[in-house]
Design an enzyme around this catalytic site. Sequence first.
Site, PDB file in Angstrom:
ATOM      1  N   GLU A  27       0.833  -1.201   0.000  1.00  0.00           N
ATOM      2  CA  GLU A  27       0.000   0.000   0.000  1.00  0.00           C
ATOM      3  C   GLU A  27       0.870   1.255   0.000  1.00  0.00           C
ATOM      4  OE1 GLU A  27      -3.610   1.915   2.744  1.00  0.00           O
ATOM      5  OE2 GLU A  27      -2.373   0.281   3.520  1.00  0.00           O
ATOM      6  N   LYS A  35      -9.146   2.164  -2.444  1.00  0.00           N
ATOM      7  CA  LYS A  35      -9.450   1.687  -1.099  1.00  0.00           C
ATOM      8  C   LYS A  35     -10.865   2.109  -0.718  1.00  0.00           C
ATOM      9  CE  LYS A  35      -7.188   1.493   3.459  1.00  0.00           C
ATOM     10  NZ  LYS A  35      -5.995   1.954   4.220  1.00  0.00           N
ATOM     11  N   CYS A  85      -5.587  -3.035   2.137  1.00  0.00           N
ATOM     12  CA  CYS A  85      -5.436  -3.039   3.597  1.00  0.00           C
ATOM     13  C   CYS A  85      -6.762  -3.219   4.327  1.00  0.00           C
ATOM     14  CB  CYS A  85      -4.703  -1.779   4.048  1.00  0.00           C
ATOM     15  SG  CYS A  85      -3.827  -1.999   5.622  1.00  0.00           S
ATOM     16  N   LYS A 107      -0.093  -9.583  15.967  1.00  0.00           N
ATOM     17  CA  LYS A 107      -0.801  -9.055  14.790  1.00  0.00           C
ATOM     18  C   LYS A 107      -0.818 -10.055  13.629  1.00  0.00           C
ATOM     19  CE  LYS A 107      -2.862  -5.554  12.679  1.00  0.00           C
ATOM     20  NZ  LYS A 107      -2.186  -4.247  12.569  1.00  0.00           N
ATOM     21  N   GLY A 132      22.775   6.926  27.815  1.00  0.00           N
ATOM     22  CA  GLY A 132      23.261   6.809  29.176  1.00  0.00           C
ATOM     23  C   GLY A 132      23.134   5.375  29.637  1.00  0.00           C
ATOM     24  N   GLY A 164      21.345  -0.202  35.015  1.00  0.00           N
ATOM     25  CA  GLY A 164      20.000  -0.739  35.146  1.00  0.00           C
ATOM     26  C   GLY A 164      19.577  -1.493  33.908  1.00  0.00           C
ATOM     27  N   ASP A 177      16.869  -1.201  31.906  1.00  0.00           N
ATOM     28  CA  ASP A 177      16.314  -0.489  30.753  1.00  0.00           C
ATOM     29  C   ASP A 177      17.419  -0.015  29.812  1.00  0.00           C
ATOM     30  OD1 ASP A 177      13.605  -0.670  31.637  1.00  0.00           O
ATOM     31  OD2 ASP A 177      14.027   0.908  33.069  1.00  0.00           O
ATOM     32  N   ASN A 226      15.700  15.118  40.555  1.00  0.00           N
ATOM     33  CA  ASN A 226      15.524  15.535  39.164  1.00  0.00           C
ATOM     34  C   ASN A 226      16.706  16.341  38.646  1.00  0.00           C
ATOM     35  OD1 ASN A 226      13.028  14.297  38.951  1.00  0.00           O
ATOM     36  ND2 ASN A 226      11.898  16.123  39.562  1.00  0.00           N
ATOM     37  N   LYS A 243       3.745  15.095  30.386  1.00  0.00           N
ATOM     38  CA  LYS A 243       5.097  14.564  30.181  1.00  0.00           C
ATOM     39  C   LYS A 243       5.167  13.755  28.896  1.00  0.00           C
ATOM     40  CE  LYS A 243       7.055  14.104  34.847  1.00  0.00           C
ATOM     41  NZ  LYS A 243       7.678  13.142  35.786  1.00  0.00           N
TER      42      LYS A 243
END
Length: 538
Positions: free
Chosen positions: A42, A109, A145, A177, A281, A285, A287, A364, A503
């Site tokens: 598509e 479509k 689609c 999916k 960084g 940890g 993550d 922070n 945020k």
Amino acid sequence: MRIVVAQLPFPVGALDDNARRIIDAIGRARDEFGADLVVFPELAVTGYPPDDLLLRSDFHAAVERALARIAAACTGVTALVGAPLHRHGVVRNAAVALADGAEVGAAYKRCLPSYSVFDDNRHFRAGDAPCLLEVAGRRIGVAICEDIWAATPAAEAAAAGAELLVSINASPFHDGKQAEREGVAARRVAETGVPLLYANLVGGHDEVVYDGGSFALDDTGALSARAPAFADGLYALDWQGGALHGEQAEAVEGPPAVYQALVRATADYVRGNGFSGVVLGLSGGIDSALVAAVAADALGGDRVLAVMMPTRYTAERSLEDARAAAQALGLEYRSIPIESLFADYEQALAPLFAGREADATEENIQARIRGNCLMALSNKLGLMLLAAGNKSELAVGYATLYGDMCGGFAPLKDVYKTDVYRLAEYRNSLGPAVPAAIIEREPTAELRADQRDSDSLPPYRVLDAVLRQYLEDDAAEHEIRVEGLDAVELCRVIRLLYRNEYKRRQAAPGVKVTRRAFGRDRRYPITSGWSGCQGCSD
């Protein structure tokens, strides 16, 4: 009859490059594979979704020029190419048939989605009739689609005499999916008795990644071919009787699929925006260690700069674990102590902070110093900064704006914390990446003495169970059931979710891998009197 599926990446707006890629694929499909028909995804000419580029007349003029070039090169084979067509005063999402150097037909479509990452209703006029193409004496019905997710387009194509239904797609990935697509396609085959070919886009674009996985079903609905997930290539199928026969790659799901999605999305986003490498960084940890692994697999370890920035609260084991992760992945590793910078901030602010207890403000400040240093390295060295925050943290605001949220891309933005651990274990099954000491350690931001994530949040097992139900299932507060969670804590989590929308609006983009991601998937107001929690008055 031989059909070739061009499961290839087509970056948004790269019309000249996309035209060259299409022309090359047409030539290869004809000359190397002996194709009668080559099928593209598509909006292959423009990439999907081109969004408000579709409002520009100069963009449509460039599309027409690209289509003319492609048509001129299309000889000895028929091509079905996705493109927007701006004709007779309307814009339609089309599958354009090209043969013998000219355009010979087009399908439009019919079902225009306006949910999740899709916004077709904003830009396109819907088609209103089935389209059949005749190729090598065979009648082929074309769907685009979303058309395959409704019964009518396939049924009308079959009624008009289609012997095969070809569906061209730009269907984004989320975990599970592929099984959904194949299940929907099987229902269309069961309703019509017509075999089906599903051709899908591959590659990352901003907040989505397309996983390919193109496939074919025979006239009984049984799988007869499947292209590999996340793999670029031309895949040949032979159409004989009621079936298309081709290679059958294994379906990929769970952590292997999600990890491939993160790697592909990161690689395509970084390179697509003109960066040769990344900086991040590395805290010790899980993550940041997982983001480092994704970056190394996406770009190569030699293109990843990992930076440790210790303060008075950084444990020795964090230094050791970060260094071990960098070594396992072959990254360039640097340390920038920021204790003196932190002390300077404390001294400068002391007169205004006098008489007030230390709190999250000081925590922070450390995160923002780190963000500042990383942004400086990004600017000076021309590297994209990767943010390491995960979906659980972003949901409840457990991240510092202009600090650890700094970045050009956030690979884990749609990955729950509990899934971060699963992905780390999976990546380690492929080879050393995330040291066991990092996986086994209790999560901590190390922004104050003896800090643990559990000081501020429910256990991640509990938090993620709440978020999955509330975010992805739209469960009401009274419908949520999580063992070990009381009503007060549930209300607090929901309120944090709404309170931190501001945020998330300022967070770096990140790839969608779940059913409901932050961003285009979930559009909530920043300023709202709705707290989400009706169980208490606080």
